[in-house]
Design an enzyme around this catalytic site. Structure first.
Site, mmCIF file in Angstrom:
data_model
loop_
_atom_site.group_PDB
_atom_site.id
_atom_site.type_symbol
_atom_site.label_atom_id
_atom_site.label_comp_id
_atom_site.label_asym_id
_atom_site.label_seq_id
_atom_site.Cartn_x
_atom_site.Cartn_y
_atom_site.Cartn_z
ATOM 1 N N HIS A 277 3.455 -2.523 3.389
ATOM 2 C CA HIS A 277 3.653 -1.135 2.986
ATOM 3 C C HIS A 277 4.874 -0.826 2.060
ATOM 4 C CE1 HIS A 277 0.374 -0.934 5.913
ATOM 5 N NE2 HIS A 277 -0.060 0.191 5.094
ATOM 6 N N ASP B 285 0.814 -1.122 -0.031
ATOM 7 C CA ASP B 285 0.050 0.098 0.208
ATOM 8 C C ASP B 285 0.917 1.333 0.072
ATOM 9 O OD1 ASP B 285 -2.222 -1.759 0.279
ATOM 10 O OD2 ASP B 285 -2.963 -0.944 2.178
#
Length: 249
Positions: free
Chosen positions: A198, A53
């Site tokens: 992430h 992400d």
């Protein structure tokens, strides 16, 4: 009456040769999960979907290099403006797309959508759709809401906009200042996982990703995109939004 028979016989080949109108492709059922569906796990056996992400960001090239070397595919849920402007990282985004990794929407500015109106959610999605059209020439059909918040008008709005909603069943907690070793402990045996990481965290790119790739290989899992792990390999994208001349946010 007998005089009509030759005439009818002559007309029959013409009638038989009349072209049939094919069914409109718009009326064909769409493969994969329905728009507005909330997805937490893979459905294809022996698969795992690694997802990243908040990019595109400076650590993504290192992640791509590790993925490509391992023969693994992953999914990147990207934003328009969270860490930088998506246009400033378009070379990295294009590289991920060209390598066969899936690109999904993570909204334009990373607002929590569950407290937004349908109109505001739509704006968040459509601004990023324009950037995707300008950079990649496609519109993703999968999205991840910031922080995984799917309440409020999220599901109904995504159904209207044609998006499938992807959350996860493994959270590496790299965003929560976990060490790579602590994140590794989150990965448990059992296929079908959708794992949240992430790309904006350096230790994820340098430590966690290499470990996860080796772990998944040792477990015998196929490391595939979200669309692939749902049996929707050809359904990750659809017709793009209208392109603009924008080159900045």
């Amino acid at each position: 009456m007998l005089g009509l028979l030759p005439l009818l016989a002559a007309l029959l080949p013409v009638i038989s040769a009349a072209p049939t109108t094919p069914a409109s492709p718009l009326l064909q059922p769409r493969a994969g999960p329905a728009a507005g569906t909330i997805i937490t796990k893979c459905t294809e056996p022996n698969t795992i979907a690694l997802t990243f992400d908040d990019g595109p960001y400076q650590y993504e090239p290192a992640i791509l290099s590790a993925l490509n070397a391992a023969g693994a595919k992953a999914t990147f849920f990207v934003t328009g403006t969270l860490y930088n402007c998506i246009y400033s990282q378009q070379a990295t985004l294009k590289a991920a797309y060209a390598a066969g990794h899936q690109i999904g929407s993570h909204t334009w500015s990373h607002k929590d959508l569950d407290s937004q109106s349908a109109a505001s959610i739509t704006t968040e999605m459509q601004k990023l759709e324009t950037a995707f059209a300008n950079i990649l020439g496609v519109k993703p059909t999968y999205m991840r809401p910031p922080s995984g918040k799917t309440g409020g008008s999220v599901a109904s709005t995504m159904k209207t906009l044609g998006y499938r909603i992807v959350t996860w069943d493994i959270d590496s907690n790299d965003w929560n200042k976990y060490t790579a070793a602590q994140s590794e402990a989150k990965f448990t045996a059992g296929s079908g996982h959708i794992a949240l990481m992430h790309e904006t965290i350096q230790t994820t790119s340098t430590q966690l990703v290499p470990w996860v790739l080796n772990w998944a290989k040792t477990q015998g899992y196929k490391m595939v995109t979200v669309a692939q792990c749902l049996g929707d390999a050809d359904g990750a994208y659809t017709t793009p939004a209208t392109k603009t001349s924008a080159t900045s946010c």
